[in-house]
Design a protein around this motif. Structure first.
Motif, short mmCIF file in Angstrom:
data_model
loop_
_atom_site.label_atom_id
_atom_site.label_comp_id
_atom_site.label_asym_id
_atom_site.label_seq_id
_atom_site.Cartn_x
_atom_site.Cartn_y
_atom_site.Cartn_z
N UNK A 1 0.83 -1.21 0.00
CA UNK A 1 0.00 0.00 0.00
C UNK A 1 0.87 1.26 0.00
N UNK A 2 1.92 1.25 0.82
CA UNK A 2 2.82 2.41 0.88
C UNK A 2 3.54 2.62 -0.46
N UNK A 3 4.04 1.52 -1.04
CA UNK A 3 4.74 1.63 -2.32
C UNK A 3 3.82 2.18 -3.41
N UNK B 1 1.11 3.92 -3.01
CA UNK B 1 0.76 5.31 -2.69
C UNK B 1 1.86 6.26 -3.16
N UNK B 2 3.11 5.86 -2.98
CA UNK B 2 4.22 6.68 -3.46
C UNK B 2 4.18 6.81 -4.98
N UNK B 3 3.91 5.73 -5.66
CA UNK B 3 3.82 5.76 -7.12
C UNK B 3 2.64 6.63 -7.54
N UNK B 4 1.53 6.51 -6.81
CA UNK B 4 0.35 7.32 -7.13
C UNK B 4 0.65 8.80 -6.98
N UNK B 5 1.36 9.17 -5.92
CA UNK B 5 1.72 10.58 -5.73
C UNK B 5 2.61 11.10 -6.86
#
Length: 90
Positions: free
Chosen positions: A37-39, A41-45
């Motif tokens: 989820x964190x990874x 989310x970083x890509x999404x940002x």
């Protein structure tokens, strides 16, 4: 044979970023594993940041035109978002 214009190429890039953002959002919402989820989310940002750069470029070139909202419309939208946030914090 007609050649592809710069505007068409950038428009495809913008569409692909929008599609990626939608898919990545769904992946984040469906992820159970916190690391994944964190990874994602970083890509999404990063996708949001790139989409904005593409949007700004297209706007500067006059290739993407949006209608500006009035201050009253912006205030109404902000008030509505405030009501929605209050609903979720209760």
């Amino acid at each position: 044979m007609r050649s592809i214009t710069d505007k068409e190429i950038v428009n495809v890039l913008l569409d692909q970023h929008k599609l990626s953002a939608t898919s990545l959002t769904n992946l984040v919402l469906e992820s159970v594993n916190q690391n994944l989820r964190n990874d994602v989310t970083n890509i999404l940002n990063k996708t949001f940041k790139h989409q904005k750069q593409i949007f700004d470029f297209m706007t500067q070139k006059g290739w993407y035109q949006v209608q500006s909202a009035s201050q009253q419309q912006i205030s109404q939208a902000q008030q509505e978002m405030g009501r929605i946030q209050q609903t979720f914090t209760m």
